[in-house]
Design an enzyme around this catalytic site. Structure first.
Site, short mmCIF file in Angstrom:
data_model
loop_
_atom_site.label_atom_id
_atom_site.label_comp_id
_atom_site.label_asym_id
_atom_site.label_seq_id
_atom_site.Cartn_x
_atom_site.Cartn_y
_atom_site.Cartn_z
N ARG A 131 36.25 38.83 32.92
CA ARG A 131 36.94 37.58 33.18
C ARG A 131 36.24 36.23 32.62
O ARG A 131 35.02 36.15 33.08
CB ARG A 131 37.32 37.44 34.73
N HIS A 153 29.26 30.26 44.88
CA HIS A 153 30.07 30.17 43.75
C HIS A 153 29.17 30.36 42.60
O HIS A 153 28.09 30.06 42.36
CB HIS A 153 30.95 28.99 43.64
N PRO A 162 39.70 36.61 45.39
CA PRO A 162 40.53 37.23 44.26
C PRO A 162 40.09 36.97 42.92
O PRO A 162 39.15 35.79 42.85
CB PRO A 162 41.82 36.33 44.43
N ASN A 163 40.36 37.90 42.04
CA ASN A 163 39.86 38.22 40.42
C ASN A 163 38.48 38.17 40.47
O ASN A 163 37.83 38.37 39.37
CB ASN A 163 40.19 36.63 39.93
N ARG A 176 33.38 21.20 37.46
CA ARG A 176 34.76 21.84 36.74
C ARG A 176 36.25 20.84 37.47
O ARG A 176 35.84 19.72 37.53
CB ARG A 176 35.01 23.31 37.26
N ASN A 194 32.09 34.77 48.53
CA ASN A 194 32.63 34.03 47.48
C ASN A 194 34.32 34.30 47.45
O ASN A 194 34.83 35.32 47.30
CB ASN A 194 32.22 34.36 46.07
N ALA A 214 39.19 31.54 44.50
CA ALA A 214 40.23 30.36 44.40
C ALA A 214 40.69 30.09 45.93
O ALA A 214 41.31 28.52 46.09
CB ALA A 214 41.58 30.26 43.48
N GLU A 259 28.56 30.60 51.80
CA GLU A 259 29.41 30.24 50.84
C GLU A 259 28.68 30.24 49.65
O GLU A 259 27.71 29.57 49.11
CB GLU A 259 30.34 29.06 51.19
N TYR A 314 31.97 33.07 33.74
CA TYR A 314 31.24 34.00 35.00
C TYR A 314 30.38 35.04 34.49
O TYR A 314 30.02 35.76 35.16
CB TYR A 314 32.53 34.66 35.43
#
Ligand code: DQA
Length: 143
Positions: A17, A97, A9-10, A104, A71, A74, A95, A22
């Site tokens: 964004r 990111h 998502p996103n 964070r 990725n 969320a 995985e 990012y």
């Protein structure tokens, strides 16, 4: 060697964004560079904002592809189902990111996916994807 990159998502908004976190490149542009850099691999990508569609894609390719780079955005921090899907399939998963999730908010420190993955690459911007694809490319040449 068939490698699928899965974005959750996103991540369709990359480039627009929160560019301070990012970056300002779209994933489409970056993916073209990856395809050029790894011409010997059969690279494809899939993005969805919907958890069930991500599960369906993992089930679809997860017994035939040679590698998956994911990725999950969320969903990384919330989805037992995506973790279970990664555990269920036989294709190895890395995985990734873009941001350093450990620098964070605390809720980003836990991943339901990591335990089931071959490895995790975090915090190198879009280059996190290249490092993950390189892992699979190295495996193909060492066969
Ligand atoms: C992300 C980190 C997640 O915490 C966040 O929800 C994202 C992107 C990253 O690539 O840095 O959507 O997975």
């Amino acid at each position: 060697m068939k490698i699928l990159i899965v974005n959750g998502p996103n991540l369709n908004l990359l480039g627009r964004r929160e560019p301070d976190i990012y970056g300002s490149n779209s994933f489409e542009d970056y993916f073209q560079q990856l395809e050029n850099n790894f011409a010997e691999l059969d690279l494809t990508m899939f993005q969805s904002n919907h958890e069930g569609e991500l599960l369906d894609k993992l089930h679809e390719v997860g017994f035939s592809y040679d590698g998956i780079v994911i990725n999950a955005g969320a969903y990384t921090h919330t989805s037992v189902a995506i973790g279970d899907a990664i555990a269920a399939i036989s294709t190895p998963v890395v995985e990734v990111h873009i941001s350093n999730v450990h620098a964070r908010e605390a809720f980003r420190h836990h991943s339901y996916l990591s335990k089931h993955c071959a490895g995790v690459i975090v915090g190198f911007g879009l280059e996190s994807y290249r490092l993950a694809v390189q892992y699979f490319a190295n495996k193909s040449t060492s066969l």
